[in-house]
Design a protein around this motif. Structure first.
Motif, PDB file in Angstrom:
ATOM      1  N   VAL A 279     -12.071  29.033  22.849  1.00 59.00           N
ATOM      2  CA  VAL A 279     -11.757  29.264  21.700  1.00 59.00           C
ATOM      3  C   VAL A 279     -11.442  28.329  21.374  1.00 59.00           C
ATOM      4  CG1 VAL A 279     -10.388  29.664  20.146  1.00 59.00           C
ATOM      5  CG2 VAL A 279      -9.748  31.208  22.548  1.00 59.00           C
ATOM      6  N   VAL A 329      -8.242  37.384  15.880  1.00 55.57           N
ATOM      7  CA  VAL A 329      -9.814  37.983  17.000  1.00 55.57           C
ATOM      8  C   VAL A 329      -9.577  38.781  17.181  1.00 55.57           C
ATOM      9  CG1 VAL A 329      -9.236  37.580  19.439  1.00 55.57           C
ATOM     10  CG2 VAL A 329      -8.174  36.122  18.821  1.00 55.57           C
ATOM     11  N   VAL A 347      -3.575  40.663  18.422  1.00 54.24           N
ATOM     12  CA  VAL A 347      -5.089  41.001  17.896  1.00 54.24           C
ATOM     13  C   VAL A 347      -5.731  42.164  16.224  1.00 54.24           C
ATOM     14  CG1 VAL A 347      -7.325  42.423  18.534  1.00 54.24           C
ATOM     15  CG2 VAL A 347      -6.194  40.728  20.092  1.00 54.24           C
TER      16      VAL A 347
END
Length: 519
Positions: A279, A329, A347
């Motif tokens: 990431v 995300v 998320v």
């Protein structure tokens, strides 16, 4: 056009000619300095003309001059054959469009749809200065120094936003993606970027792939195309939806990196530490948001659609790394267990989710999570699937798509729209039609607001990682000047978006006019 190509051919031949002379001169000079080819020393240029290689140079000169016409013809023909592939225009068209303006632009005589869902209004004009909308003056107001653009009573609306696009992977087949030179893939993507803009899409959220370089080229004006919000490589567990290795590549040796990872399509990461690393790598490269693979898929060969991918801890690691960079995300996932796990991990955007149940839909609504849906309806616009397993998965998702739209409306889930055209270049012209056909689920104005203002709201989740510091998807003071002028009535239908070549009469992005076919 023939004159342009002839000039290109002549220039190409001359470049070859002078390059040949310089190469020969360099070799002769080296030979003289080393004593090769004779005992004399090289005479420096500031002491007088260089004699070494003179006879050879003259011979080359005579040969090239005699051959120049033939080379001009050949290079010119090559330029002609390459031009269509690169999307080049004749010189006259290049000088006309794209057209920036050093004066304010006043768009008048229009029906304004502002991207927020209200019916179009005819009492205002749009004032643009630089790359921003600076005001909505009354229709009869005329700033003294503004260039007037008469829209002929047509619809003026924000540029469209595709919230799930694959910039690098939409214009090629899956076989091409696996076998072609990377340079070819970039050329195909660059050509398609201009076509995407010509369909009225001024912004895309890229949902995975190595789009950073193309984004930079577009932003710098090297090629034309939409604004790109890049995710970078899709981050996947081993055996996940982003693990594109073939069976013969398993197991991976220590330090082995697959082809998909080398070119930046995906990144395989297992465990919290590896997820954090991958990431952070994408954030380093300029990702505006992060894409994780949280469940099985339709396109991939080895991950069944019912699988749940990444543990809660791994998903939380990705969310934490993105959150530390003040962004979010998005996850690829279809099934209820995967959706619920992703929401619990923090998320903020569920991509697909067509197999969601009511509990998962209610969780999205309660937590304010975005549901980024695509019209996977197994119709003529569907991505082609070659094998029976993939086709079976596709049909399952198509059945779930109808229910997903119904639940998104029933539970008032924040809904984004995108197409996810992937490895199906024949479907690219359907991009606008894939919005228009959803009027079976939504009111046309509300649907148009989803593909403009609401998608723009989703993009703002990137916060300071947004590559563009301004509002998108709306026409209001301070917003970016991304404007379409169209023959169409969004109170009746959005069918006009199905034929952008005919119905989109003007396309402006960032205050620059890229298309103008008004009479």
């Amino acid at each position: 056009m023939r004159q342009v190509m002839a000039r290109a051919g002549s220039r190409g031949a001359r470049v070859w000619f002078w390059g040949t002379l310089m190469t020969m001169h360099s070799r002769e000079t080296a030979a003289c300095n080393s004593g090769v080819g004779g005992p004399h020393r090289h005479t420096p240029h500031h002491h007088g003309p260089c004699d070494c290689g003179g006879a050879a140079a003259r011979a080359v000169s005579q040969k090239v001059e005699a051959d120049l016409s033939r080379r001009a013809l050949l290079v010119g023909a090559a330029a002609a054959s390459v031009a269509p592939f690169l999307g080049l225009r004749p010189a006259a068209a290049q000088s006309a469009l794209p057209r920036p303006s050093d004066r304010p632009l006043l768009l008048t005589n229009l029906r304004l749809f502002d991207g927020l869902g209200s019916a179009p209004r005819g009492d205002v004009s749009i004032l643009v200065e630089g790359n921003r909308i600076v005001g909505l003056p009354g229709r009869d107001d005329r700033p003294d120094d503004a260039e007037i653009i008469d829209c002929g009573g047509r619809l003026a609306m924000p540029g469209l936003i595709d919230a799930h696009w694959h910039t690098m992977l939409c214009a090629i087949t899956e076989l091409t993606a696996m076998t072609a030179d990377v340079g070819y893939i970039y050329l195909a993507a660059g050509r398609e970027a201009e076509r995407t803009l010509m369909r009225g899409f001024t912004t895309v959220r890229d949902a995975g792939g190595p789009s950073f370089a193309l984004k930079r080229a577009i932003d710098q004006g090297i090629v034309s195309g939409p604004r790109i919000y890049p995710s970078g490589a899709m981050i996947s567990q081993t055996s996940g939806h982003g693990d594109f290795r073939m069976r013969h590549e398993v197991p991976a040796g220590f330090g082995d990196i697959s082809y998909g990872e080398r070119v930046g399509v995906s990144a395989i990461a297992d465990g919290r530490a590896q997820v954090l690393k991958r990431v952070r790598e994408q954030l380093m490269l300029g990702a505006s948001q992060i894409k994780l693979m949280a469940g099985g898929g339709v396109t991939s060969s080895y991950d069944p659609i019912d699988t749940v991918q990444y543990t809660l801890e791994e998903l939380q690691a990705g969310v934490q790394a993105a959150g530390d960079w003040n962004t979010y995300v998005m996850v690829h996932v279809y099934t209820p267990p995967g959706i619920k796990r992703a929401i619990r991990a923090g998320v903020q955007s569920i991509e697909h989710g067509q197999l969601a149940d009511e509990e998962a839909a209610r969780m999205m609504a309660d937590e304010g999570v975005w549901w980024s849906l695509q019209p996977f309806l197994a119709d003529d616009d569907a991505n082609i699937k070659s094998g029976p397993d993939a086709r079976a998965k596709q049909e399952e998702v198509a059945r779930g798509t109808v229910r997903a739209y119904e639940m998104a409306k029933a539970f008032n889930v924040k809904t984004a729209w995108g197409t996810d055209i992937l490895f199906s270049p024949q479907n690219l012209p359907s991009q606008g039609r894939q919005l228009a056909k959803l009027t079976r689920f939504y009111d046309a104005l509300d649907l148009l607001a989803t593909a403009t203002g609401r998608n723009g709201e989703l993009l703002r989740l990137s916060g300071p990682r947004s590559p563009y510091d301004g509002k998108l998807g709306v026409i209001e003071p301070g917003a970016f000047a991304d404007i379409l002028v169209a023959d169409g009535d969004p109170t009746a239908s959005l069918d006009f978006l199905s034929d952008p070549d005919t119905n989109l009469r003007m396309i402006m992005k960032d205050g620059v006019i890229y298309k103008d076919t008004r009479p």
